[in-house]
Scaffold this active site. Structure first.
Site, PDB file in Angstrom:
ATOM      1  CB  THR A   1      -0.754   0.063   1.496  1.00  0.00           C
ATOM      2  OG1 THR A   1      -1.172   1.295   1.661  1.00  0.00           O
ATOM      3  CG2 THR A   1      -0.301  -0.495   2.425  1.00  0.00           C
TER       4      THR A   1
ATOM      5  CE1 TYR B   1      -3.872  -1.737   5.226  1.00  0.00           C
ATOM      6  CE2 TYR B   1      -3.694   0.087   4.762  1.00  0.00           C
ATOM      7  CZ  TYR B   1      -3.437  -1.198   4.160  1.00  0.00           C
ATOM      8  OH  TYR B   1      -3.613  -1.688   3.051  1.00  0.00           O
TER       9      TYR B   1
END
Ligand code: UDP
Length: 330
Positions: free
Chosen positions: A117, A141
């Site tokens: 990501t 995350y």
């Protein structure tokens, strides 16, 4: 034609990729525990219901199916949740990836496509973000995804297990045929929430911050259609199956779009007003994230071709209406 084991194939990006793989003549097995995925979105391959942390079941599935490549989507992906419950993120994202790598080495399976990501970059001060930009994630995350990339590198060094880490920017849009789409509960993402506001399902969309140093004061992101992500995954898998070396590549369009631009497009495409209100900034949101896309082009000969913002909104609205209708009939 190839054989693909897709973890998280019952989820949003996973189900779109399974459809594209099957339509291109490949054979697909979905490995998903259905904790966040949806059984009714597994339409393009056999389902093995299992958890990615269950190395034995995973290894047996690989020994049975003998995949040419493993595409690994199964992960948690909410920044806010990762801040309040880091254990979940490190356990599932990092522990789960470790388990997949162990199962792959034991089953002698090669070629891993792994979802990373742009959150691994944190808040870079220069746009666009290249793959050489320093990775300094600012939440668990992003940390968990960076750790996944590092662990993959170590497995390549030790076992020759080649991988492609794709650093997604903002995944959006849905299958234009309406056969699969985005279904999260609760739904935190901008585009589905804008459509919920247009559809009268929520009072108003909250615009998280209008005082950012961007042209219209709202956050700028690089929105990439989920089918463009799907085609990149297939290109990445074929690249590895052809002997390509491990790498990490951004998947974006290179174009920045603001929250206000999205609201305008939602109104245009739905033909409805999108009620909204100005709200405080959401914690952890960088002002701007836009991908440099040259590496994807040079390594994979791939670029996003379906990510025009009206195209994205139209496909998302088509799915939104259809899925709400199906829900009200069930
Ligand atoms: N956003 C917003 N209102 C919402 C949801 C999101 O203004 O109800 C903004 C958010 O601050 C960010 C952008 O929309 O700048 C995209 O957010 P999203 O949650 O869709 O994806 P993220 O960038 O967090 O992966």
């Amino acid at each position: 034609m190839g054989r693909f084991l897709v973890t998280g194939g019952a989820g949003y990006i996973g189900s779109h990729t399974c459809k594209m793989l099957a339509k291109s003549g490949h054979e697909v097995v979905v490995y998903d525990n259905l904790s966040r995925g949806h059984r009714d979105l597994v339409k393009w391959g056999h389902l093995v219901q299992g958890d990615i942390r269950d190395t034995v079941t995973l290894r047996e599935a690989m020994r049975w199916f003998r995949p040419d490549a493993v595409i690994h989507f199964a992960a948690f992906a909410y920044v806010g949740e990762s801040v309040t419950n880091p254990h979940m993120y490190y356990d599932n994202n990092v522990g789960g990836t470790l388990s997949i790598l162990k199962a792959m080495t034991e089953a002698k399976a090669g070629n891993l496509i792994v979802s990373s990501t742009c959150a691994t970059y944190g808040q870079p001060d220069r746009m666009p973000i290249t793959e050489e930009t320093a990775q300094n994630p600012i939440n668990p995350y992003g940390q968990s995804k960076l750790m996944m990339e590092k662990i993959c590198r170590d497995f390549d060094a030790a076992h020759g297990l080649r991988f492609m880490a794709f650093r997604y920017f903002n995944a959006c849009g849905c299958d234009p045929d309406g056969e699969t789409g985005e279904r999260h509960d609760p739904e935190p993402h901008l585009i589905p929430r804008a459509l919920m506001a247009a559809n009268g399902e929520i009072d108003a969309l909250d615009i998280f911050g209008s005082d950012y140093p961007t042209p219209d004061g709202t956050c700028v992101r690089d929105y990439i259609h989920v089918n463009d992500l799907a085609s990149a995954h297939i290109a990445g898998a074929l690249y590895l199956m052809d002997g390509g070396k491990s790498d990490a590549v951004n998947l974006g369009t290179g174009r920045g779009t603001s929250v206000k631009d999205i609201l305008d497009a939602a109104a245009r495409v739905t033909g409805k007003a999108v009620p909204h209100r100005m709200s405080p900034r959401r914690e952890g949101d960088p002002a701007e994230l836009v991908a440099a896309v040259g590496k994807a082009r040079s390594v994979l000969n791939w670029q996003a071709g379906n990510s025009g913002i009206d195209q994205v909104l139209a496909s998302a609205w088509n799915w939104h209406v259809k899925d709400r209708k199906a829900k009200s009939l069930s």
